[in-house]
Design a protein around this motif. Structure first.
Motif, mmCIF file in Angstrom:
data_model
loop_
_atom_site.group_PDB
_atom_site.id
_atom_site.type_symbol
_atom_site.label_atom_id
_atom_site.label_comp_id
_atom_site.label_asym_id
_atom_site.label_seq_id
_atom_site.Cartn_x
_atom_site.Cartn_y
_atom_site.Cartn_z
ATOM 1 N N SER A 1 -0.226 3.387 7.317
ATOM 2 C CA SER A 1 0.859 2.327 7.570
ATOM 3 C C SER A 1 0.103 1.228 8.526
ATOM 4 N N GLU A 13 0.889 -3.039 -5.163
ATOM 5 C CA GLU A 13 2.124 -2.054 -5.033
ATOM 6 C C GLU A 13 2.664 -1.286 -6.406
ATOM 7 N N LEU A 37 0.175 1.643 -6.736
ATOM 8 C CA LEU A 37 0.489 2.448 -5.913
ATOM 9 C C LEU A 37 1.842 3.359 -6.328
ATOM 10 N N ASP A 38 2.804 2.545 -6.915
ATOM 11 C CA ASP A 38 3.980 3.306 -7.466
ATOM 12 C C ASP A 38 3.754 4.276 -8.403
ATOM 13 N N GLN A 87 0.679 7.670 -6.567
ATOM 14 C CA GLN A 87 1.213 7.979 -5.256
ATOM 15 C C GLN A 87 -0.014 9.108 -4.456
ATOM 16 N N ARG A 141 -3.759 7.074 -0.562
ATOM 17 C CA ARG A 141 -3.275 6.836 0.584
ATOM 18 C C ARG A 141 -4.129 5.758 1.332
ATOM 19 N N ILE A 163 3.177 -3.458 2.448
ATOM 20 C CA ILE A 163 2.775 -2.338 1.526
ATOM 21 C C ILE A 163 2.530 -1.019 2.471
ATOM 22 N N ARG A 210 5.701 0.264 3.954
ATOM 23 C CA ARG A 210 6.637 0.632 2.934
ATOM 24 C C ARG A 210 5.839 2.137 2.098
ATOM 25 N N LYS A 211 4.624 1.840 1.716
ATOM 26 C CA LYS A 211 4.246 3.055 0.956
ATOM 27 C C LYS A 211 3.295 4.137 1.829
#
Length: 345
Positions: free
Chosen positions: A109, A208, A211-212, A215, A218, A254, A257-258
Motif C-alpha cells: 500500500s 489496475e 491487477l483486477d 490478484q 502484490r 492503486i 486500494r489494491k
C-alpha cells in the motif's frame, strides 16, 4: 514537538481522505481528480485544489477544517505501537539495513523509490524483490507474484533465474513448492520503451485492470519512471508536470486500494547550486513516494543514502554489493579495507 507527535504527523499525512469525516459529495469531487490522501492535498495550494475540483470557498474551508480537527484528535491518541500495528504486510529486500529503513521491508500500500545514475544497481534491487515477494511470509515474502514495467529493456530473465536458484538453495524447504523456472514465470512483464505517452496510458489505464484479473500480484515495479519523461516534453513543461502529477495520484491510489507495494526506480539530476544529485522529475513527484533512497557507486560497492523515511532519520547510509547470486549487504569496515586511501568515502 514530542517524538510521538513527529511520527504521528508523518503517519497521518498518508491517511486516506475517506477516513476523514468528509461527506460523499466532496469526497467524490476529490477522488475524481486523483486526490485520495491527505499528503496529496498538502502538496497543492488551496487555489489549485479549488480549481481542479471545482470547489466553492465554503467546501474548501470545510475540507481543511475537517482534516485539521481529525488530525488533532488522532495525534492525541497515536503511539508508536499503534502505527506499527497499522502497517501492512512487508517484503524483505535481502538487505537488512534497507529493511530497517523501510520499517521491516517494502510495505504493501506504499510507494518506495530508489534512485541513482545508470548502472548503479537499481534494477538489481528490483529483480531481487521480484523473487523475495514470492516466498512465504515466514521467510520474508508474501507468497505472491510481481508485475514488472520495464521502460529501459533492463529486465534479464537469466539474471532472475540465478537469483531464484540462490534463493532456493538458501531455503531448501521451498524446493517442494518452487523451482527457479516457475519463479521467473511468476514475474509478469510489461515492456514500455517507446514514449512517455505509452507509459502514461499504461499507468492510468492498464495496471489496475491487470491487477483486477491477477490478484496474486502484490508487487508492482516501474523501472524506470523518469527515462521517457525526461526527453519527451522539451518546451512543454506544464503538460509534463500535469501528467507526472496524474501518474503520481494514480499510482498511490492503486497502491492503497489494491493493497500492492510499488517499487519505482528513478534517475538523478545534478543541482549545481546545492552541489548534489537529487531524484529526477521534480519536487512534486517526490511527494507521491513514501520512502526514497539514493544509491551511489564506490568501485565494486554501492552506498545507499536514505532521502525520505518515516522510520529512520535521513542521510543514514549503508553499503551493499552486487554478486552473481543477487544483492548482498556488506559492513562499512569491509568497504573501508577494500578501498583504503582512495579518498572516496
Amino acid at each position: 514537538m514530542t517524538t510521538n507527535e513527529s511520527i504521528g504527523d508523518k503517519f497521518i499525512s498518508h491517511r486516506m481522505l475517506s477516513s476523514f469525516d468528509i461527506n460523499d459529495e466532496l469526497l467524490q469531487k476529490l477522488n475524481t481528480k486523483g486526490f485520495t490522501l491527505k499528503s496529496e492535498i498538502q502538496a497543492v495550494s488551496d487555489d489549485t485544489l479549488r480549481l481542479m475540483c471545482n470547489l466553492s470557498d465554503e467546501q474548501l474551508n470545510t475540507i481543511n477544517e475537517l482534516i485539521r480537527k481529525s488530525h488533532k484528535t488522532i495525534i492525541n491518541h497515536l503511539t508508536v505501537s499503534h502505527i506499527r500495528k497499522l502497517s501492512g504486510n512487508r517484503i524483505h529486500t535481502s538487505l537488512p539495513s534497507l529493511d530497517i529503513a523501510l520499517g521491516g521491508g517494502l510495505e504493501v500500500s506504499k510507494v518506495t523509490q530508489i534512485c541513482g545514475e545508470g548502472g548503479v544497481g537499481k534494477t538489481q534491487i528490483c529483480m531481487q524483490l521480484c523473487i523475495t515477494v514470492q516466498i512465504p511470509e515466514q521467510f520474508g515474502g508474501l507468497s505472491s507474484h510481481a508485475l514488472y514495467i520495464d521502460t529501459e529493456n533492463n529486465l534479464r530473465p537469466e539474471r532472475l533465474q540465478s537469483m531464484a536458484a540462490f534463493c532456493l538453495e538458501s531455503y531448501p524447504e521451498l524446493k517442494q513448492r518452487y523451482c527457479a523456472e516457475s519463479m521467473v514465470s511468476n514475474v509478469h512483464l510489461f515492456s514500455c520503451n517507446t514514449n512517455s505517452r505509452d507509459l502514461f496510458e499504461l499507468i492510468m489505464s492498464r495496471i489496475e485492470h491487470f491487477l483486477d484479473h491477477h490478484q496474486e500480484v502484490r508487487l508492482v515495479i516501474i523501472d524506470s519512471i523518469a527515462n521517457l519523461f525526461r526527453y519527451d516534453y522539451k518546451g512543454n513543461e506544464f503538460q509534463r508536470e500535469y501528467e507526472i502529477s496524474q501518474m503520481g495520484h494514480k499510482i498511490k491510489s492503486i497502491a492503497h486500494r489494491k493493497r500492492v507495494a510499488f517499487l519505482i526506480s528513478n534517475q538523478v539530476t545534478y543541482i549545481p547550486v546545492e552541489g548534489k544529485d537529487t531524484p529526477a522529475l521534480g519536487k512534486l513527484w517526490q511527494t507521491y513516494c513514501s520512502t526514497s533512497f539514493l544509491i551511489k557507486r564506490y568501485g565494486e560497492y554501492r552506498k545507499t543514502y536514505t532521502l525520505k523515511s518515516v522510520n529512520i532519520e535521513t542521510d543514514r547510509h549503508f553499503f551493499f554489493q552486487i554478486t552473481k547470486n543477487g544483492i548482498k549487504e556488506v559492513l562499512p569496515d569491509e568497504v573501508v579495507d577494500a578501498i583504503i586511501n582512495n579518498n572516496k568515502l
